[in-house]
Scaffold this motif. Structure first.
Motif, PDB file in Angstrom:
ATOM      1  N   ASP A  28     -24.695 -45.267 -21.338  1.00 19.47           N
ATOM      2  CA  ASP A  28     -23.694 -45.096 -20.595  1.00 19.47           C
ATOM      3  C   ASP A  28     -23.601 -43.795 -19.761  1.00 19.47           C
ATOM      4  OD1 ASP A  28     -21.127 -44.747 -19.440  1.00 19.47           O
ATOM      5  OD2 ASP A  28     -20.063 -45.090 -21.192  1.00 19.47           O
ATOM      6  N   PRO A  29     -23.745 -44.021 -18.357  1.00 22.79           N
ATOM      7  CA  PRO A  29     -24.022 -42.511 -17.502  1.00 22.79           C
ATOM      8  C   PRO A  29     -22.515 -41.817 -17.458  1.00 22.79           C
ATOM      9  CG  PRO A  29     -23.539 -44.629 -16.120  1.00 22.79           C
ATOM     10  CD  PRO A  29     -23.714 -45.145 -17.425  1.00 22.79           C
ATOM     11  N   ARG A  30     -21.594 -42.408 -17.974  1.00 26.83           N
ATOM     12  CA  ARG A  30     -20.300 -41.636 -18.176  1.00 26.83           C
ATOM     13  C   ARG A  30     -19.932 -40.961 -19.371  1.00 26.83           C
ATOM     14  NH1 ARG A  30     -16.107 -45.174 -14.760  1.00 26.83           N
ATOM     15  NH2 ARG A  30     -14.657 -43.135 -15.386  1.00 26.83           N
ATOM     16  N   ARG A  31     -20.780 -41.242 -20.313  1.00 25.91           N
ATOM     17  CA  ARG A  31     -20.640 -40.701 -21.793  1.00 25.91           C
ATOM     18  C   ARG A  31     -21.325 -39.346 -21.689  1.00 25.91           C
ATOM     19  NH1 ARG A  31     -20.392 -44.303 -27.113  1.00 25.91           N
ATOM     20  NH2 ARG A  31     -20.004 -42.797 -28.684  1.00 25.91           N
ATOM     21  N   LEU A  32     -20.399 -38.402 -22.233  1.00 23.29           N
ATOM     22  CA  LEU A  32     -20.812 -36.918 -22.202  1.00 23.29           C
ATOM     23  C   LEU A  32     -21.866 -36.862 -23.458  1.00 23.29           C
ATOM     24  CD1 LEU A  32     -17.687 -34.990 -21.726  1.00 23.29           C
ATOM     25  CD2 LEU A  32     -19.461 -35.678 -19.907  1.00 23.29           C
TER      26      LEU A  32
END
Length: 275
Positions: free
Chosen positions: A144-148
Protein backbone atom coordinates in the motif's frame (compact mmCIF):
# COMPACT_ATOMS: atom_id res chain seq x y z
CA UNK A 1 -14.28 -15.31 45.20
CA UNK A 2 -15.49 -12.09 43.60
CA UNK A 3 -15.77 -11.46 39.87
CA UNK A 4 -12.74 -9.19 40.04
CA UNK A 5 -10.67 -11.75 41.94
CA UNK A 6 -11.52 -14.53 39.47
CA UNK A 7 -10.74 -12.36 36.47
CA UNK A 8 -7.46 -11.13 37.93
CA UNK A 9 -6.38 -14.70 38.67
CA UNK A 10 -6.89 -15.68 35.02
CA UNK A 11 -5.18 -12.52 33.76
CA UNK A 12 -2.16 -12.90 36.05
CA UNK A 13 -1.66 -16.50 34.88
CA UNK A 14 -1.47 -15.42 31.23
CA UNK A 15 2.07 -15.22 29.76
CA UNK A 16 1.75 -11.79 28.18
CA UNK A 17 -0.13 -8.52 28.13
CA UNK A 18 -3.91 -8.30 28.49
CA UNK A 19 -6.40 -5.48 28.02
CA UNK A 20 -9.95 -6.01 29.30
CA UNK A 21 -13.10 -3.94 29.38
CA UNK A 22 -16.30 -5.47 30.76
CA UNK A 23 -19.49 -3.53 31.39
CA UNK A 24 -22.96 -4.62 32.43
CA UNK A 25 -25.02 -2.46 30.11
CA UNK A 26 -27.97 -2.13 32.51
CA UNK A 27 -26.33 -1.68 35.90
CA UNK A 28 -23.20 0.08 34.65
CA UNK A 29 -20.95 -2.21 36.69
CA UNK A 30 -17.52 -2.47 35.09
CA UNK A 31 -14.24 -4.33 35.24
CA UNK A 32 -11.13 -3.06 33.51
CA UNK A 33 -7.52 -4.15 33.17
CA UNK A 34 -5.11 -1.98 31.16
CA UNK A 35 -8.16 -0.50 29.40
CA UNK A 36 -6.27 2.29 27.61
CA UNK A 37 -3.20 0.29 26.58
CA UNK A 38 -2.94 0.27 22.77
CA UNK A 39 -2.77 -3.17 21.17
CA UNK A 40 -2.25 -4.17 17.57
CA UNK A 41 -5.87 -4.32 16.49
CA UNK A 42 -5.68 -7.25 14.06
CA UNK A 43 -9.21 -7.81 12.68
CA UNK A 44 -11.00 -6.05 15.54
CA UNK A 45 -10.32 -2.86 13.52
CA UNK A 46 -13.10 -4.07 11.22
CA UNK A 47 -15.70 -3.32 13.91
CA UNK A 48 -15.14 0.47 13.96
CA UNK A 49 -14.79 0.33 10.18
CA UNK A 50 -18.26 -1.20 9.96
CA UNK A 51 -19.64 1.57 12.18
CA UNK A 52 -18.09 4.29 10.02
CA UNK A 53 -19.41 2.73 6.82
CA UNK A 54 -22.95 2.58 8.21
CA UNK A 55 -22.69 6.09 9.69
CA UNK A 56 -22.17 7.54 6.21
CA UNK A 57 -25.69 6.35 5.23
CA UNK A 58 -24.26 4.93 2.02
CA UNK A 59 -26.54 2.89 -0.26
CA UNK A 60 -25.87 -0.69 0.86
CA UNK A 61 -27.30 -2.06 -2.37
CA UNK A 62 -24.74 -0.31 -4.59
CA UNK A 63 -22.47 -2.69 -6.46
CA UNK A 64 -18.72 -2.31 -5.96
CA UNK A 65 -16.05 -4.05 -8.05
CA UNK A 66 -13.23 -6.02 -6.43
CA UNK A 67 -10.14 -4.32 -7.87
CA UNK A 68 -7.05 -6.51 -8.32
CA UNK A 69 -4.89 -4.06 -6.37
CA UNK A 70 -6.89 -4.52 -3.15
CA UNK A 71 -6.91 -8.33 -3.11
CA UNK A 72 -5.28 -9.37 0.17
CA UNK A 73 -3.61 -12.35 1.78
CA UNK A 74 -4.87 -13.88 5.01
CA UNK A 75 -8.43 -14.46 6.12
CA UNK A 76 -11.43 -14.47 3.82
CA UNK A 77 -12.66 -16.07 0.60
CA UNK A 78 -12.65 -13.27 -1.99
CA UNK A 79 -8.94 -13.81 -2.70
CA UNK A 80 -9.79 -17.35 -3.90
CA UNK A 81 -12.74 -16.45 -6.11
CA UNK A 82 -12.74 -15.55 -9.79
CA UNK A 83 -11.42 -12.08 -10.72
CA UNK A 84 -13.78 -9.35 -11.85
CA UNK A 85 -16.31 -9.96 -9.08
CA UNK A 86 -18.78 -7.20 -8.22
CA UNK A 87 -20.69 -7.28 -4.92
CA UNK A 88 -23.21 -5.08 -3.09
CA UNK A 89 -21.75 -3.00 -0.30
CA UNK A 90 -23.90 -4.85 2.24
CA UNK A 91 -22.32 -8.16 1.19
CA UNK A 92 -18.82 -6.68 1.45
CA UNK A 93 -19.51 -5.43 4.98
CA UNK A 94 -20.93 -8.83 5.89
CA UNK A 95 -17.86 -10.63 4.56
CA UNK A 96 -15.60 -8.15 6.36
CA UNK A 97 -17.15 -9.09 9.70
CA UNK A 98 -18.55 -12.61 9.41
CA UNK A 99 -15.55 -14.19 7.64
CA UNK A 100 -13.10 -11.41 8.55
CA UNK A 101 -12.37 -11.09 4.83
CA UNK A 102 -9.28 -8.90 4.33
CA UNK A 103 -10.04 -8.23 0.67
CA UNK A 104 -13.58 -7.08 1.49
CA UNK A 105 -12.06 -4.81 4.14
CA UNK A 106 -9.70 -3.28 1.60
CA UNK A 107 -12.57 -2.72 -0.83
CA UNK A 108 -14.44 -0.87 1.92
CA UNK A 109 -11.35 1.20 2.78
CA UNK A 110 -10.76 2.05 -0.87
CA UNK A 111 -14.43 2.94 -1.44
CA UNK A 112 -14.19 5.81 1.06
CA UNK A 113 -10.82 7.04 -0.14
CA UNK A 114 -8.49 5.21 2.25
CA UNK A 115 -7.76 5.66 5.96
CA UNK A 116 -8.32 9.38 6.54
CA UNK A 117 -12.14 9.52 6.85
CA UNK A 118 -12.14 6.43 9.05
CA UNK A 119 -9.56 7.84 11.46
CA UNK A 120 -11.31 11.21 11.54
CA UNK A 121 -14.53 9.43 12.54
CA UNK A 122 -12.74 7.50 15.30
CA UNK A 123 -11.29 10.73 16.71
CA UNK A 124 -14.70 12.40 16.60
CA UNK A 125 -16.15 9.52 18.63
CA UNK A 126 -13.42 9.84 21.25
CA UNK A 127 -11.80 6.50 20.42
CA UNK A 128 -8.35 7.95 20.99
CA UNK A 129 -6.38 4.70 20.74
CA UNK A 130 -8.11 3.42 17.59
CA UNK A 131 -6.37 3.88 14.26
CA UNK A 132 -6.38 2.18 10.88
CA UNK A 133 -3.04 2.30 9.05
CA UNK A 134 -4.09 1.39 5.52
CA UNK A 135 -4.78 -1.64 3.37
CA UNK A 136 -4.66 -4.98 5.16
CA UNK A 137 -2.37 -7.90 4.31
CA UNK A 138 -1.23 -6.88 0.84
CA UNK A 139 1.64 -9.02 -0.53
CA UNK A 140 5.18 -7.65 -0.29
CA UNK A 141 5.39 -7.10 -4.05
CA UNK A 142 2.21 -5.00 -3.99
CA UNK A 143 2.40 -2.79 -0.89
CA UNK A 144 0.00 0.00 0.00
CA UNK A 145 1.79 3.20 -1.12
CA UNK A 146 -0.21 5.26 1.40
CA UNK A 147 0.68 3.16 4.42
CA UNK A 148 3.49 4.69 6.48
CA UNK A 149 6.49 2.43 7.23
CA UNK A 150 6.02 0.61 10.51
CA UNK A 151 2.44 1.79 10.95
CA UNK A 152 -0.22 -0.69 12.05
CA UNK A 153 -3.87 -0.70 13.04
CA UNK A 154 -4.31 -0.27 16.80
CA UNK A 155 -7.08 -0.08 19.36
CA UNK A 156 -7.73 -0.40 23.10
CA UNK A 157 -10.17 -2.37 25.21
CA UNK A 158 -11.82 0.81 26.46
CA UNK A 159 -12.31 2.22 22.96
CA UNK A 160 -14.03 -0.96 21.80
CA UNK A 161 -16.07 -1.14 24.99
CA UNK A 162 -17.32 2.41 24.51
CA UNK A 163 -18.15 1.66 20.89
CA UNK A 164 -20.20 -1.39 21.85
CA UNK A 165 -22.07 0.44 24.60
CA UNK A 166 -23.02 3.30 22.27
CA UNK A 167 -24.01 0.87 19.52
CA UNK A 168 -26.20 -1.24 21.84
CA UNK A 169 -27.94 1.82 23.25
CA UNK A 170 -28.65 3.24 19.81
CA UNK A 171 -26.47 6.27 20.47
CA UNK A 172 -23.90 5.63 17.75
CA UNK A 173 -25.95 5.02 14.62
CA UNK A 174 -29.50 5.69 13.40
CA UNK A 175 -32.00 2.91 14.26
CA UNK A 176 -31.91 1.13 10.89
CA UNK A 177 -28.10 1.25 10.77
CA UNK A 178 -27.91 -0.03 14.35
CA UNK A 179 -30.11 -2.96 13.37
CA UNK A 180 -27.91 -3.68 10.34
CA UNK A 181 -24.72 -3.55 12.41
CA UNK A 182 -26.07 -5.91 15.09
CA UNK A 183 -27.46 -8.27 12.47
CA UNK A 184 -24.07 -8.53 10.77
CA UNK A 185 -22.22 -8.91 14.07
CA UNK A 186 -24.61 -11.68 15.14
CA UNK A 187 -23.45 -13.79 12.17
CA UNK A 188 -19.80 -13.87 13.22
CA UNK A 189 -18.21 -17.28 12.52
CA UNK A 190 -15.09 -16.89 14.67
CA UNK A 191 -15.24 -16.36 18.44
CA UNK A 192 -13.61 -17.63 21.62
CA UNK A 193 -16.34 -16.24 23.87
CA UNK A 194 -18.43 -19.41 23.69
CA UNK A 195 -15.66 -21.87 24.55
CA UNK A 196 -16.80 -22.49 28.14
CA UNK A 197 -20.48 -21.58 27.73
CA UNK A 198 -23.29 -24.06 27.09
CA UNK A 199 -23.90 -22.82 23.55
CA UNK A 200 -22.13 -22.90 20.21
CA UNK A 201 -22.48 -21.08 16.91
CA UNK A 202 -25.09 -23.57 15.65
CA UNK A 203 -27.19 -22.92 18.77
CA UNK A 204 -27.00 -19.19 18.12
CA UNK A 205 -27.96 -19.55 14.47
CA UNK A 206 -30.82 -21.94 15.23
CA UNK A 207 -31.94 -19.86 18.26
CA UNK A 208 -31.94 -22.90 20.53
CA UNK A 209 -30.15 -20.99 23.30
CA UNK A 210 -31.15 -17.90 25.28
CA UNK A 211 -27.67 -16.50 24.64
CA UNK A 212 -27.14 -13.91 21.93
CA UNK A 213 -23.75 -12.73 20.73
CA UNK A 214 -22.74 -9.79 18.53
CA UNK A 215 -18.99 -9.86 18.11
CA UNK A 216 -15.78 -9.42 16.13
CA UNK A 217 -12.62 -11.41 16.76
CA UNK A 218 -9.10 -10.83 15.50
CA UNK A 219 -5.82 -12.65 15.51
CA UNK A 220 -2.30 -12.30 14.21
CA UNK A 221 0.83 -14.19 15.28
CA UNK A 222 1.38 -12.28 18.53
CA UNK A 223 -2.20 -11.29 19.32
CA UNK A 224 -5.59 -12.89 19.94
CA UNK A 225 -8.62 -10.66 20.53
CA UNK A 226 -12.39 -10.81 20.85
CA UNK A 227 -14.87 -8.01 21.38
CA UNK A 228 -18.64 -8.03 21.46
CA UNK A 229 -21.95 -7.90 23.26
CA UNK A 230 -23.11 -10.99 25.13
CA UNK A 231 -26.83 -10.94 25.95
CA UNK A 232 -29.44 -13.09 27.66
CA UNK A 233 -33.02 -11.96 27.94
CA UNK A 234 -33.12 -8.26 28.79
CA UNK A 235 -29.57 -8.25 30.18
CA UNK A 236 -26.44 -7.57 28.15
CA UNK A 237 -22.76 -6.97 28.74
CA UNK A 238 -20.01 -5.61 26.57
CA UNK A 239 -16.87 -7.68 26.69
CA UNK A 240 -13.50 -6.93 25.13
CA UNK A 241 -10.35 -8.98 25.66
CA UNK A 242 -7.14 -8.01 23.87
CA UNK A 243 -3.98 -10.09 24.30
CA UNK A 244 -0.35 -10.00 23.27
CA UNK A 245 2.15 -12.80 23.81
CA UNK A 246 5.25 -14.25 22.20
CA UNK A 247 4.79 -17.61 23.94
CA UNK A 248 2.96 -19.42 21.14
CA UNK A 249 2.83 -17.96 17.60
CA UNK A 250 0.74 -20.82 16.16
CA UNK A 251 -2.91 -20.55 15.19
CA UNK A 252 -4.74 -23.34 17.04
CA UNK A 253 -7.86 -23.68 19.22
CA UNK A 254 -5.98 -24.25 22.47
CA UNK A 255 -3.78 -21.17 22.29
CA UNK A 256 -3.33 -19.66 25.79
CA UNK A 257 -4.98 -16.42 24.67
CA UNK A 258 -7.98 -18.26 23.23
CA UNK A 259 -8.43 -20.07 26.55
CA UNK A 260 -8.13 -16.79 28.46
CA UNK A 261 -10.77 -15.08 26.31
CA UNK A 262 -13.11 -18.00 26.91
CA UNK A 263 -12.50 -17.98 30.67
CA UNK A 264 -13.12 -14.25 30.98
CA UNK A 265 -16.38 -14.59 29.04
CA UNK A 266 -17.47 -17.52 31.23
CA UNK A 267 -16.79 -15.64 34.47
CA UNK A 268 -18.57 -12.51 33.26
CA UNK A 269 -21.54 -14.55 32.04
CA UNK A 270 -21.80 -16.49 35.30
CA UNK A 271 -21.74 -13.38 37.49
CA UNK A 272 -23.83 -11.03 35.34
CA UNK A 273 -26.10 -13.02 33.04
CA UNK A 274 -26.61 -16.61 34.23
CA UNK A 275 -28.95 -15.76 37.08
Amino acid sequence: MSLSDELQAHIQAFPGQVGVWLEHLSSGETFAHQPQRPFLAASTIKLPMLCYALATRADLSQNIPIKPEVVALGSGVLKDLSPGLVLPLRDLLTLMIVLSDNTATNVVLDHWGHKEPFNAYYRAQGWSQTHVAGMLSLPEDRPDPRRLPGDAAKTSAQDLGRLLKALWRGELLPPDATKTALDILSRQQFTAFLRYLLADLDDLEERTTPIRLYSKSGEIRCCRHDTGILARGEQALSITVLTETETDPRFHPDHPATLLIGRIAEVAYRYWLAG
